[in-house]
Design a protein around this motif. Structure first.
Motif, short mmCIF file in Angstrom:
data_model
loop_
_atom_site.label_atom_id
_atom_site.label_comp_id
_atom_site.label_asym_id
_atom_site.label_seq_id
_atom_site.Cartn_x
_atom_site.Cartn_y
_atom_site.Cartn_z
N VAL A 1 1.20 -0.94 -0.25
CA VAL A 1 -0.11 -0.32 -0.25
C VAL A 1 1.08 1.35 -0.35
CG1 VAL A 1 -2.20 -1.00 1.46
CG2 VAL A 1 -0.49 -0.48 2.43
N THR A 2 0.19 2.25 -0.97
CA THR A 2 0.84 3.68 -0.43
C THR A 2 0.35 4.43 -0.11
OG1 THR A 2 1.47 2.94 -2.92
CG2 THR A 2 1.81 5.69 -1.96
N VAL A 3 1.27 5.43 0.95
CA VAL A 3 0.01 6.34 2.17
C VAL A 3 0.69 7.14 1.12
CG1 VAL A 3 -0.15 7.38 4.42
CG2 VAL A 3 0.04 3.78 3.86
N SER A 4 -0.19 8.82 1.60
CA SER A 4 -0.11 9.88 1.18
C SER A 4 -0.89 10.68 2.42
CB SER A 4 -0.60 10.50 0.18
OG SER A 4 0.16 8.85 -0.81
N SER A 5 -0.35 12.17 2.51
CA SER A 5 -0.96 12.38 3.36
C SER A 5 -1.88 13.48 3.02
CB SER A 5 0.12 13.55 4.14
OG SER A 5 -0.53 15.08 4.86
N ALA A 6 -3.01 13.46 3.57
CA ALA A 6 -4.06 14.07 3.10
C ALA A 6 -4.48 15.85 3.97
CB ALA A 6 -5.99 13.37 3.33
N GLY A 7 -3.92 16.46 4.86
CA GLY A 7 -3.90 17.17 5.48
C GLY A 7 -2.32 18.11 5.16
N ASP A 8 -1.87 19.19 6.30
CA ASP A 8 -0.71 20.08 6.21
C ASP A 8 0.52 19.44 6.76
OD1 ASP A 8 -2.04 19.99 8.64
OD2 ASP A 8 -1.82 22.42 8.01
N ALA A 9 0.15 18.15 7.26
CA ALA A 9 1.38 17.13 8.22
C ALA A 9 2.87 18.07 7.16
CB ALA A 9 1.06 15.35 8.17
N ARG A 10 3.89 17.78 7.98
CA ARG A 10 5.62 17.97 7.31
C ARG A 10 6.28 16.62 7.06
NH1 ARG A 10 5.47 21.42 11.74
NH2 ARG A 10 7.12 19.54 12.89
N SER A 11 5.81 15.62 7.10
CA SER A 11 6.20 14.56 7.41
C SER A 11 5.55 13.13 8.12
CB SER A 11 7.68 14.33 8.05
OG SER A 11 8.68 13.10 7.96
N ILE A 12 5.86 12.13 7.71
CA ILE A 12 4.79 11.09 8.18
C ILE A 12 6.16 10.18 8.28
CG2 ILE A 12 2.97 11.49 7.48
CD1 ILE A 12 3.68 9.36 5.47
N GLU A 13 7.39 10.13 9.10
CA GLU A 13 8.20 9.51 8.72
C GLU A 13 7.81 9.24 10.18
OE1 GLU A 13 13.23 10.04 9.42
OE2 GLU A 13 12.25 11.52 9.15
N GLY A 14 8.13 8.10 10.18
CA GLY A 14 8.37 7.21 11.69
C GLY A 14 6.48 6.61 12.13
N GLY A 15 5.28 6.91 11.51
CA GLY A 15 4.57 6.85 11.46
C GLY A 15 4.58 5.87 11.07
N LEU A 16 2.79 4.82 12.15
CA LEU A 16 2.42 3.99 11.81
C LEU A 16 1.00 4.23 11.38
CD1 LEU A 16 1.66 0.59 12.85
CD2 LEU A 16 0.99 1.40 15.04
N LEU A 17 0.30 2.97 10.69
CA LEU A 17 -0.85 3.46 10.01
C LEU A 17 -1.47 2.98 10.77
CD1 LEU A 17 -2.78 4.21 7.73
CD2 LEU A 17 -1.81 2.61 6.59
N LEU A 18 -3.31 2.82 11.24
CA LEU A 18 -4.41 2.49 12.16
C LEU A 18 -5.13 1.62 10.74
CD1 LEU A 18 -4.92 4.70 15.16
CD2 LEU A 18 -3.17 3.04 14.97
N MET A 19 -5.65 0.37 11.94
CA MET A 19 -6.05 -0.03 10.74
C MET A 19 -7.08 0.31 10.01
SD MET A 19 -8.58 -3.67 11.95
CE MET A 19 -7.25 -4.07 11.97
N THR A 20 -7.11 0.39 8.18
CA THR A 20 -7.84 1.31 7.53
C THR A 20 -8.99 0.00 6.53
OG1 THR A 20 -6.53 3.53 8.09
CG2 THR A 20 -7.88 3.44 6.22
#
Length: 378
Positions: free
Chosen positions: A121-140
């Motif tokens: 899967v590819t995850v892309s920010s939808a808001g104004d976040a500067r970086s999603i480095e080190g993040g964990l995607l919750l069940m979607t």
């Protein structure tokens, strides 16, 4: 301000070509042997796109700000589903979301995927976040075009970039707001596709061509015994398998059939980046190219006019404009009969033509019918 006017003059000598000469020229084009699976696909066996919306948590203060409303709404909804009741006096203005980000998830469901298979899967920010480095995607949940859930995505993100901010200084590499999760989604629903009930099979060419379609149908009839194949149009080839045929085995034999293809001559131009890719089978007609340029420079400078002491004048800003025009001599390129693409590129490099100039020259050559190729502008 800098204004550049390019001038192109093409003189083309187009000889009269008979039908016999055209056939001989076409026969002289080098053929390329490829497998059926490399130039065609089976109709009905296709990928399906999935999309979902979720949140990424565990960021280091680089998530969405409070000015973005929908991440807060997503957080409140997620907490309510998990049984967390917010206080009555709690408002979204008092909540902080710097460690989370709202994201969209995209994935591709391959054909014949079954429940339990894993997909990327590819995850892309939808808001104004500067970086999603080190993040964990919750069940979607991931939805298909029909609105049904076909997969569930969750896992840690893998990024190919970063963004660091300190004391007002920012350093970033690539796109830190987009990441991937290898095998991050588990298929929950399969797309129904039963090959045993298919009485007819259709092959679809990636690049439509009547000659390739006809040669593919002939090769399948000759190399796959008992199979009837015919070309319907420039893209589609219909195959009628025997009544007792094993469809997967038949498709495996059909896809391994080798055929000769004659790809179209093509020149691909990307005007945004100045990239020009010329295929090796591109032909050139005898042509003379005159390429020159008129460069006009308009320079504006502002000067302050200060009045003399004890005078009644006022300070004024005066604009000084200087116009400089340079008419460069035209460069000539002459391509004789039998010239190749290498000759054209060598001549263009000798006159110092830039990528933009080469694009203009190729477009003019196409209009003058001196370039025997399909010109594709990206």
């Amino acid at each position: 301000m800098r204004l550049m006017i390019l001038s192109l003059v093409l003189l083309v000598a187009c000889p009269v070509v008979s039908s016999q000469t055209a056939v001989m020229a076409d026969a002289g084009v080098a053929a390329r042997r490829v497998r059926v699976k490399d130039v065609a696909s089976v109709e009905g066996i296709r990928d399906n796109q999935l999309v979902g919306y979720g949140i990424v948590v565990g960021l280091r203060g680089t998530g969405d700000s409070t000015q973005t409303v929908f991440p807060l709404q997503t957080l409140v909804s997620a907490l309510e589903r998990m049984g967390v009741n917010l206080p009555q006096n709690a408002t979204t203005a008092s909540m902080r979301t710097q460690n989370m980000a709202a994201v969209f998830i995209a994935a591709t469901l391959p054909p014949f995927a079954r429940p339990g298979n894993k997909i990327d899967v590819t995850v892309s920010s939808a808001g104004d976040a500067r970086s999603i480095e080190g993040g964990l995607l919750l069940m979607t949940p991931l939805y298909g075009p029909d609105g049904q859930i076909y997969a569930q995505a969750q896992g840690p993100l893998v990024l190919g970039g970063y963004s660091v901010t300190a004391n007002g200084n920012t350093r970033s590499l690539n796109h830190p707001t987009t990441g991937r999760i290898p095998d991050g989604a588990i298929v929950e629903r399969a797309v129904p596709l039963d090959l045993t009930h298919m009485k007819k099979l259709s092959l679809l060419l990636n690049d439509p061509d009547f000659r390739t379609a006809s040669m593919m149908a002939d090769a399948i009839r000759q190399q796959v015994a008992g199979t009837v194949a015919r070309a319907v149009d420039s893209r589609r080839i219909e195959i009628e398998p025997p009544s007792s045929a094993d469809i997967p085995e038949l498709l495996a034999r059909v896809e391994s059939v080798e055929i000769e293809t004659f790809p179209r001559a093509r020149v691909v131009v990307n005007e945004r980046t100045g990239t020009v890719v010329i295929g090796g089978n591109v032909r050139l007609q005898p042509v003379s190219i005159l390429h020159g340029g008129l460069v006009v420079n308009v320079i504006s400078q502002y000067q302050v006019s200060q009045p003399n002491a004890l005078s009644s004048g006022s300070t004024q800003v005066v604009q000084q404009t200087t116009i400089d025009a340079q008419d460069k001599p035209a460069n000539r390129i002459e391509l004789k009969e039998g010239a190749t693409v290498d000759d054209l590129v060598a001549n263009l490099q000798q006159i110092g033509a830039t990528a933009r100039d080469i694009i203009s020259i190729l477009q003019a050559m196409k209009e003058a019918q001196a370039l025997e190729a399909e010109l594709e502008v990206m």
